[in-house]
Design an enzyme around this catalytic site. Sequence first.
Site, short mmCIF file in Angstrom:
data_model
loop_
_atom_site.label_atom_id
_atom_site.label_comp_id
_atom_site.label_asym_id
_atom_site.label_seq_id
_atom_site.Cartn_x
_atom_site.Cartn_y
_atom_site.Cartn_z
N ARG A 1 0.81 -1.22 0.00
CA ARG A 1 0.00 0.00 0.00
C ARG A 1 0.85 1.27 0.00
O ARG A 1 0.69 2.13 -0.85
CB ARG A 1 -0.95 0.01 1.21
CG ARG A 1 -2.05 -1.03 1.12
CD ARG A 1 -2.69 -1.23 2.47
NE ARG A 1 -1.66 -1.60 3.47
CZ ARG A 1 -1.88 -1.77 4.75
NH1 ARG A 1 -3.10 -1.60 5.25
NH2 ARG A 1 -0.89 -2.10 5.57
N LYS B 1 7.36 3.53 1.14
CA LYS B 1 8.04 2.26 1.47
C LYS B 1 8.36 1.46 0.22
O LYS B 1 9.42 0.83 0.11
CB LYS B 1 7.18 1.42 2.42
CG LYS B 1 7.33 1.76 3.89
CD LYS B 1 6.89 0.62 4.82
CE LYS B 1 5.42 0.29 4.73
NZ LYS B 1 5.00 -0.83 5.57
N ASP C 1 -4.21 -2.16 -2.03
CA ASP C 1 -4.54 -2.99 -0.88
C ASP C 1 -5.03 -4.34 -1.41
O ASP C 1 -6.05 -4.39 -2.10
CB ASP C 1 -5.64 -2.31 -0.05
CG ASP C 1 -5.91 -3.04 1.25
OD1 ASP C 1 -5.77 -4.29 1.28
OD2 ASP C 1 -6.27 -2.38 2.25
N SER D 1 2.35 -18.82 5.25
CA SER D 1 1.57 -19.05 6.46
C SER D 1 2.46 -18.69 7.65
O SER D 1 3.07 -17.62 7.66
CB SER D 1 1.09 -20.50 6.48
OG SER D 1 0.38 -20.80 7.65
N TYR E 1 -5.13 -14.66 14.47
CA TYR E 1 -4.01 -14.82 13.52
C TYR E 1 -3.88 -16.28 13.05
O TYR E 1 -3.81 -16.54 11.85
CB TYR E 1 -2.73 -14.35 14.19
CG TYR E 1 -1.50 -14.42 13.32
CD1 TYR E 1 -1.33 -13.54 12.25
CD2 TYR E 1 -0.49 -15.36 13.57
CE1 TYR E 1 -0.19 -13.61 11.45
CE2 TYR E 1 0.65 -15.43 12.78
CZ TYR E 1 0.79 -14.54 11.72
OH TYR E 1 1.92 -14.61 10.94
N LYS F 1 -4.09 -18.05 9.23
CA LYS F 1 -2.95 -18.75 8.65
C LYS F 1 -3.26 -20.22 8.37
O LYS F 1 -2.68 -20.82 7.46
CB LYS F 1 -1.72 -18.61 9.56
CG LYS F 1 -1.17 -17.17 9.62
CD LYS F 1 -0.68 -16.71 8.24
CE LYS F 1 0.04 -15.38 8.27
NZ LYS F 1 0.54 -14.98 6.94
N1 LIG Z 1 7.90 -11.81 10.96
C1 LIG Z 1 7.46 -12.94 11.49
O1 LIG Z 1 7.74 -13.29 12.63
C2 LIG Z 1 6.61 -13.86 10.66
C3 LIG Z 1 5.86 -13.40 9.60
N2 LIG Z 1 5.06 -14.25 8.90
C4 LIG Z 1 4.25 -13.77 7.79
O2 LIG Z 1 5.11 -13.27 6.78
C5 LIG Z 1 4.47 -12.21 6.07
C6 LIG Z 1 5.38 -10.99 6.09
O3 LIG Z 1 5.63 -10.65 7.42
P1 LIG Z 1 6.70 -9.52 7.83
O4 LIG Z 1 7.78 -9.49 6.85
O5 LIG Z 1 6.98 -9.71 9.26
O6 LIG Z 1 5.76 -8.22 7.69
P2 LIG Z 1 6.05 -6.65 7.54
O7 LIG Z 1 5.02 -5.99 8.38
O8 LIG Z 1 7.48 -6.32 7.78
O9 LIG Z 1 5.69 -6.40 6.00
C7 LIG Z 1 4.38 -6.58 5.57
C8 LIG Z 1 4.29 -6.23 4.12
O10 LIG Z 1 2.93 -6.46 3.66
C9 LIG Z 1 2.39 -5.26 3.14
N3 LIG Z 1 0.96 -5.25 3.40
C10 LIG Z 1 0.36 -5.36 4.61
N4 LIG Z 1 -0.97 -5.30 4.47
C11 LIG Z 1 -1.24 -5.14 3.16
C12 LIG Z 1 -2.40 -4.99 2.39
N5 LIG Z 1 -3.61 -4.98 2.96
N6 LIG Z 1 -2.30 -4.85 1.04
C13 LIG Z 1 -1.09 -4.85 0.46
N7 LIG Z 1 0.06 -4.98 1.14
C14 LIG Z 1 0.00 -5.12 2.47
C15 LIG Z 1 3.18 -4.16 3.83
O11 LIG Z 1 3.18 -2.93 3.13
P3 LIG Z 1 2.06 -1.77 3.39
O12 LIG Z 1 1.84 -1.72 4.86
O13 LIG Z 1 2.65 -0.51 2.81
O14 LIG Z 1 0.85 -2.21 2.63
C16 LIG Z 1 4.57 -4.76 3.83
O15 LIG Z 1 5.16 -4.66 2.57
C17 LIG Z 1 3.13 -12.00 6.77
O16 LIG Z 1 2.15 -12.72 6.07
C18 LIG Z 1 3.35 -12.61 8.14
O17 LIG Z 1 2.14 -13.06 8.71
C19 LIG Z 1 5.00 -15.58 9.21
C20 LIG Z 1 5.73 -16.09 10.24
C21 LIG Z 1 6.60 -15.28 11.05
C1 LIG Z 2 5.79 -28.61 13.40
C2 LIG Z 2 5.84 -27.16 13.71
C3 LIG Z 2 6.98 -26.81 14.65
C4 LIG Z 2 6.49 -25.96 15.77
C5 LIG Z 2 7.56 -25.51 16.72
C6 LIG Z 2 6.96 -24.83 17.95
C7 LIG Z 2 6.90 -23.36 17.78
C8 LIG Z 2 6.29 -22.67 18.97
C9 LIG Z 2 6.61 -21.20 19.01
C10 LIG Z 2 5.95 -20.47 17.89
C11 LIG Z 2 5.97 -18.99 18.03
C12 LIG Z 2 4.92 -18.32 17.16
C13 LIG Z 2 5.31 -18.16 15.72
C14 LIG Z 2 4.47 -17.13 15.07
C15 LIG Z 2 5.23 -16.32 14.06
C16 LIG Z 2 4.38 -15.32 13.42
O1 LIG Z 2 3.69 -15.62 12.49
C17 LIG Z 2 4.40 -13.92 13.91
N1 LIG Z 2 5.60 -13.58 14.50
C18 LIG Z 2 4.07 -12.96 12.79
O2 LIG Z 2 4.49 -11.66 13.04
#
Ligand SMILES: NC(=O)C1=CN([C@@H]2O[C@H](COP(=O)(O)OP(=O)(O)OC[C@H]3O[C@@H](n4cnc5c(N)ncnc54)[C@H](OP(=O)(O)O)[C@@H]3O)[C@@H](O)[C@H]2O)C=CC1
Ligand SMILES: CCCCCCCCCCCCCCCC(=O)[C@@H](N)CO
Length: 273
Positions: free
Chosen positions: A39, A43, A68, A147, A161, A165
């Site tokens: 969006r 950025k 979006d 996911s 959340y 996922k």
């Molecule tokens: N970081 C973590 O611990 C983990 C993350 N994930 C998943 O990985 C993915 C990325 O996470 P992460 O890198 O941490 O996220 P960030 O918040 O750092 O980045 C998110 C990105 O998605 C974009 N975005 C968010 N909402 C929308 C929307 N409605 N339309 C278009 N673009 C959108 C943002 O840009 P903008 O806001 O400008 O739209 C940005 O580019 C997510 O799906 C998250 O759930 C999964 C496991 C662990």
């Molecule tokens: C077979 C699967 C192995 C499982 C190992 C056990 C893990 C337990 C801890 C999990 C912490 C939560 C992660 C969420 C990450 C996330 O999606 C957000 N941080 C997004 O921002």
Amino acid sequence: KPLALPGAHVVVTGGSSGIGKCIAIECYKQGAFITLVARNEDKLLQAKKEIEKHSINDKQVVLCISVDVSQDYSQVENVIKQAQEKLGPVDMLVNCAGMSLSGKFEDLEVSTFERLMSVNYLGSVYPSRAVITTMKERRVGRIVFVSSQAGQLGLFGFTAYSSSKFAIRGLAEALQMEVKPYNVYVTVAYPPDTDTPGFAEENKTKPLETRLISETVSVCKPEQVAKQIVKDAIVVTMGLFRTIALFYLGSFDSIVRRCMMQRAKSEVADKTA
Ligand SMILES: NC(=O)C1=CN([C@@H]2O[C@H](COP(=O)(O)OP(=O)(O)OC[C@H]3O[C@@H](n4cnc5c(N)ncnc54)[C@H](OP(=O)(O)O)[C@@H]3O)[C@@H](O)[C@H]2O)C=CC1
Ligand SMILES: CCCCCCCCCCCCCCCC(=O)[C@@H](N)CO
């Protein structure tokens, strides 16, 4: 049959930050043309500049599209069309746009459930729906869903959340069965906590229990997570769970192929009649 990234068109939603940006860099380093979808335009431009530093030839392009992904399907379809006009048909789509909000079930606003479902789930459906027909026609394509570990295990604080996922997994597995005969491959990543701006944001409101559970596993670097996701998308292999399901899936795949052949036969019969 690994996908050749040099010259390929890769669309990354959520490509302006965190894991998505690192995925874009990883693909760009391997010679791909990139479309970033998010969006915020500032950025997007910032990320484009950063990605362009990693170019390997002077033809490579990074295109930015502000939309979006969770709001209006026709809007998403339009921007994908624009991207295809500029950079050609999409070879790989990475659905990485997403967000996380945590809290106890009774403390989360009802609107949070709607928001996470629309961004994380519908925000993956819409772009995928917009590219799938062309991928099937070309017999080329990769769709990546992002996911989470919280998409395999329901965890304290993640009622909204985790369910969004889990939904991605159902979508991905059903879609894979449909598109496999067309040489289109679907992968799902289940990353652990990863050091990104989104993760920092999430940590501001995490309940104590969620924080303690989360701290039992170490935080990954986004570059490392991105590398694995790209590798899994290029060379599709099977995880343990899917190996167990292999027998069933194999027989279901043959049903799908049989129907495809049957349909082709009756189309020929209709034309010659
Ligand atoms: N970081 C973590 O611990 C983990 C993350 N994930 C998943 O990985 C993915 C990325 O996470 P992460 O890198 O941490 O996220 P960030 O918040 O750092 O980045 C998110 C990105 O998605 C974009 N975005 C968010 N909402 C929308 C929307 N409605 N339309 C278009 N673009 C959108 C943002 O840009 P903008 O806001 O400008 O739209 C940005 O580019 C997510 O799906 C998250 O759930 C999964 C496991 C662990
Ligand atoms: C077979 C699967 C192995 C499982 C190992 C056990 C893990 C337990 C801890 C999990 C912490 C939560 C992660 C969420 C990450 C996330 O999606 C957000 N941080 C997004 O921002």
